[in-house]
Motif scaffolding. Structure first.
Motif, PDB file in Angstrom:
ATOM      1  N   HIS A 110      71.893  21.771   6.268  1.00 21.42           N
ATOM      2  CA  HIS A 110      73.068  21.963   5.403  1.00 21.42           C
ATOM      3  C   HIS A 110      73.056  20.981   4.236  1.00 21.42           C
ATOM      4  O   HIS A 110      73.479  21.323   3.136  1.00 21.42           O
ATOM      5  CB  HIS A 110      74.365  21.830   6.195  1.00 21.42           C
ATOM      6  N   ASP A 111      72.558  19.768   4.475  1.00 25.69           N
ATOM      7  CA  ASP A 111      72.464  18.784   3.398  1.00 25.69           C
ATOM      8  C   ASP A 111      71.456  19.233   2.338  1.00 25.69           C
ATOM      9  O   ASP A 111      71.574  18.876   1.169  1.00 25.69           O
ATOM     10  CB  ASP A 111      72.075  17.419   3.975  1.00 25.69           C
ATOM     11  N   TRP A 112      70.481  20.010   2.750  1.00 23.66           N
ATOM     12  CA  TRP A 112      69.477  20.584   1.837  1.00 23.66           C
ATOM     13  C   TRP A 112      70.003  21.909   1.269  1.00 23.66           C
ATOM     14  O   TRP A 112      69.251  22.874   1.134  1.00 23.66           O
ATOM     15  CB  TRP A 112      68.162  20.838   2.571  1.00 23.66           C
ATOM     16  N   GLN A 113      71.258  21.983   0.949  1.00 24.82           N
ATOM     17  CA  GLN A 113      71.904  23.183   0.402  1.00 24.82           C
ATOM     18  C   GLN A 113      71.706  24.371   1.351  1.00 24.82           C
ATOM     19  O   GLN A 113      71.499  25.493   0.926  1.00 24.82           O
ATOM     20  CB  GLN A 113      71.389  23.522  -1.002  1.00 24.82           C
ATOM     21  N   ASN A 114      71.751  24.069   2.629  1.00 24.82           N
ATOM     22  CA  ASN A 114      71.569  25.082   3.667  1.00 24.82           C
ATOM     23  C   ASN A 114      70.258  25.850   3.459  1.00 24.82           C
ATOM     24  O   ASN A 114      70.192  27.060   3.628  1.00 24.82           O
ATOM     25  CB  ASN A 114      72.761  26.028   3.748  1.00 24.82           C
ATOM     26  N   GLY A 115      69.221  25.108   3.069  1.00 27.18           N
ATOM     27  CA  GLY A 115      67.910  25.709   2.830  1.00 27.18           C
ATOM     28  C   GLY A 115      67.806  26.430   1.498  1.00 27.18           C
ATOM     29  O   GLY A 115      66.842  27.152   1.259  1.00 27.18           O
ATOM     30  N   GLY A 116      68.775  26.213   0.618  1.00 25.96           N
ATOM     31  CA  GLY A 116      68.812  26.921  -0.672  1.00 25.96           C
ATOM     32  C   GLY A 116      67.802  26.394  -1.683  1.00 25.96           C
ATOM     33  O   GLY A 116      67.198  25.337  -1.509  1.00 25.96           O
ATOM     34  N   ARG A 117      67.672  27.148  -2.758  1.00 26.25           N
ATOM     35  CA  ARG A 117      66.688  26.875  -3.810  1.00 26.25           C
ATOM     36  C   ARG A 117      66.815  25.457  -4.387  1.00 26.25           C
ATOM     37  O   ARG A 117      65.825  24.829  -4.719  1.00 26.25           O
ATOM     38  CB  ARG A 117      66.838  27.913  -4.922  1.00 26.25           C
ATOM     39  N   ASP A 118      68.032  24.945  -4.519  1.00 23.92           N
ATOM     40  CA  ASP A 118      68.246  23.617  -5.107  1.00 23.92           C
ATOM     41  C   ASP A 118      68.434  22.522  -4.051  1.00 23.92           C
ATOM     42  O   ASP A 118      68.962  21.446  -4.341  1.00 23.92           O
ATOM     43  CB  ASP A 118      69.461  23.648  -6.034  1.00 23.92           C
ATOM     44  N   GLY A 119      68.004  22.784  -2.840  1.00 23.25           N
ATOM     45  CA  GLY A 119      68.207  21.850  -1.734  1.00 23.25           C
ATOM     46  C   GLY A 119      67.698  20.446  -1.993  1.00 23.25           C
ATOM     47  O   GLY A 119      68.337  19.469  -1.616  1.00 23.25           O
ATOM     48  N   TYR A 141      68.056   7.675   5.570  1.00 22.58           N
ATOM     49  CA  TYR A 141      66.606   7.823   5.783  1.00 22.58           C
ATOM     50  C   TYR A 141      66.275   9.253   6.174  1.00 22.58           C
ATOM     51  O   TYR A 141      67.108   9.903   6.794  1.00 22.58           O
ATOM     52  CB  TYR A 141      66.110   6.909   6.911  1.00 22.58           C
ATOM     53  N   PRO A 142      65.077   9.718   5.878  1.00 23.32           N
ATOM     54  CA  PRO A 142      64.070   9.176   4.986  1.00 23.32           C
ATOM     55  C   PRO A 142      64.531   9.238   3.535  1.00 23.32           C
ATOM     56  O   PRO A 142      65.387  10.049   3.182  1.00 23.32           O
ATOM     57  CB  PRO A 142      62.846  10.058   5.191  1.00 23.32           C
ATOM     58  N   LYS A 143      63.962   8.403   2.713  1.00 21.09           N
ATOM     59  CA  LYS A 143      64.333   8.308   1.303  1.00 21.09           C
ATOM     60  C   LYS A 143      63.621   9.386   0.478  1.00 21.09           C
ATOM     61  O   LYS A 143      62.556   9.870   0.845  1.00 21.09           O
ATOM     62  CB  LYS A 143      63.952   6.935   0.727  1.00 21.09           C
ATOM     63  N   ASP A 144      64.242   9.718  -0.638  1.00 26.38           N
ATOM     64  CA  ASP A 144      63.635  10.535  -1.703  1.00 26.38           C
ATOM     65  C   ASP A 144      63.202  11.922  -1.259  1.00 26.38           C
ATOM     66  O   ASP A 144      62.286  12.504  -1.842  1.00 26.38           O
ATOM     67  CB  ASP A 144      62.452   9.786  -2.335  1.00 26.38           C
ATOM     68  N   GLY A 145      63.823  12.462  -0.228  1.00 28.72           N
ATOM     69  CA  GLY A 145      63.477  13.802   0.240  1.00 28.72           C
ATOM     70  C   GLY A 145      62.167  13.860   0.993  1.00 28.72           C
ATOM     71  O   GLY A 145      61.667  14.943   1.294  1.00 28.72           O
ATOM     72  N   CYS A 146      61.604  12.703   1.305  1.00 30.09           N
ATOM     73  CA  CYS A 146      60.341  12.652   2.046  1.00 30.09           C
ATOM     74  C   CYS A 146      60.580  13.054   3.505  1.00 30.09           C
ATOM     75  O   CYS A 146      61.687  12.914   4.018  1.00 30.09           O
ATOM     76  CB  CYS A 146      59.755  11.246   1.990  1.00 30.09           C
ATOM     77  N   PRO A 147      59.515  13.509   4.178  1.00 28.33           N
ATOM     78  CA  PRO A 147      59.684  13.927   5.568  1.00 28.33           C
ATOM     79  C   PRO A 147      59.749  12.780   6.569  1.00 28.33           C
ATOM     80  O   PRO A 147      60.271  12.933   7.655  1.00 28.33           O
ATOM     81  CB  PRO A 147      58.436  14.772   5.833  1.00 28.33           C
ATOM     82  N   VAL A 161      62.366   5.965  15.299  1.00 31.72           N
ATOM     83  CA  VAL A 161      61.406   6.656  14.455  1.00 31.72           C
ATOM     84  C   VAL A 161      62.130   7.896  13.945  1.00 31.72           C
ATOM     85  O   VAL A 161      62.525   8.765  14.723  1.00 31.72           O
ATOM     86  CB  VAL A 161      60.125   7.033  15.224  1.00 31.72           C
ATOM     87  N   ILE A 162      62.339   7.935  12.623  1.00 28.65           N
ATOM     88  CA  ILE A 162      63.160   8.975  12.000  1.00 28.65           C
ATOM     89  C   ILE A 162      62.289   9.877  11.140  1.00 28.65           C
ATOM     90  O   ILE A 162      61.435   9.405  10.394  1.00 28.65           O
ATOM     91  CB  ILE A 162      64.250   8.319  11.123  1.00 28.65           C
ATOM     92  N   PHE A 163      62.525  11.170  11.243  1.00 29.11           N
ATOM     93  CA  PHE A 163      61.896  12.105  10.319  1.00 29.11           C
ATOM     94  C   PHE A 163      62.887  13.202   9.996  1.00 29.11           C
ATOM     95  O   PHE A 163      63.856  13.417  10.714  1.00 29.11           O
ATOM     96  CB  PHE A 163      60.576  12.671  10.875  1.00 29.11           C
ATOM     97  N   ASP A 164      62.646  13.885   8.886  1.00 34.01           N
ATOM     98  CA  ASP A 164      63.535  14.955   8.421  1.00 34.01           C
ATOM     99  C   ASP A 164      62.846  16.287   8.681  1.00 34.01           C
ATOM    100  O   ASP A 164      61.977  16.717   7.929  1.00 34.01           O
ATOM    101  CB  ASP A 164      63.822  14.772   6.927  1.00 34.01           C
ATOM    102  N   SER A 165      63.237  16.958   9.746  1.00 33.58           N
ATOM    103  CA  SER A 165      62.590  18.226  10.121  1.00 33.58           C
ATOM    104  C   SER A 165      62.825  19.328   9.091  1.00 33.58           C
ATOM    105  O   SER A 165      62.021  20.252   8.979  1.00 33.58           O
ATOM    106  CB  SER A 165      63.069  18.681  11.505  1.00 33.58           C
ATOM    107  N   GLN A 166      63.898  19.232   8.310  1.00 27.76           N
ATOM    108  CA  GLN A 166      64.155  20.268   7.305  1.00 27.76           C
ATOM    109  C   GLN A 166      63.080  20.274   6.220  1.00 27.76           C
ATOM    110  O   GLN A 166      62.806  21.296   5.625  1.00 27.76           O
ATOM    111  CB  GLN A 166      65.549  20.091   6.676  1.00 27.76           C
TER     112      GLN A 166
END
Length: 188
Positions: A110-119, A141-147, A161-166
């Motif tokens: 949802h933070d990534w615009q729910n998977g939208g084009r401008d996420g 975390y993670p910073k800058d949209g990194c995984p 240990v944190i990662f962004d699965s989106q």
């Protein structure tokens, strides 16, 4: 009388031994998922419950697991929805206000615009907002949209240990091979 005195001494000894016990908790991690919807209250109900129930000392980390903002993340500050979305973030972050505890926010779909084009721009806006608050006990975390992964030491013997699965699921623009991310491809 002798029995009563013996009982009092026993009770006093038990009380002193309880006081002398040291706190054996190394770290307390409070996991909060899907916290991104605010009701009429000034503080999110989950944040309010954490403040009332959890010992918010230096051993405590409140970890927001994503979907920090429903439905579509943090919009541009020129939109009508911005103030409402910002209020949700403020409410979540206020849980550690004036305490030694800390908050770590991880983005979700949802933070990534729910998977939208401008996420990607939505996630960067959310990170920038949190970072600009300049609260030493609040991180994103993670910073800058990194995984990720990102290692966060919580103490001498505890590491998150944190990662962004989106990042893996996002079909549109996101940091890739040209980025400064430690991991730039799905394989990495």
């Amino acid at each position: 009388m002798k029995k009563f005195t013996g009982f009092c001494i026993l009770l006093l000894g038990f009380h002193i031994s309880l006081i002398a016990q040291t706190d054996t908790i190394l770290q307390r991690i409070v996991l909060v998922g899907d916290g991104g919807e605010l009701t009429a209250e000034k503080m999110h109900p989950v944040a309010q419950a954490i403040r009332q129930v959890v010992n918010l000392d230096k051993k405590t980390t409140v970890l927001y697991l994503g979907d920090n903002l429903y439905r579509t993340g943090l919009p541009d500050d020129q939109t009508a929805e911005y103030q409402e979305a910002k209020a949700v973030l403020d409410s979540q972050l206020s849980v550690v206000e004036n305490t030694q505890a800390r908050v770590i926010m991880i983005p979700g779909n949802h933070d990534w615009q729910n998977g939208g084009r401008d996420g990607y721009s939505y996630i960067i806006r959310e990170q920038v907002y949190v970072d600009l608050l300049n609260k030493p006990n609040v991180q994103f975390y993670p910073k800058d949209g990194c995984p990720g992964p990102v290692e966060v030491a919580l103490g001498k013997d505890v590491v998150l240990v944190i990662f962004d699965s989106q990042w893996w699921l996002h079909q549109y623009e996101k940091p890739g091979i040209e980025s400064d991310c430690d991991s730039k491809t799905i394989e990495e």
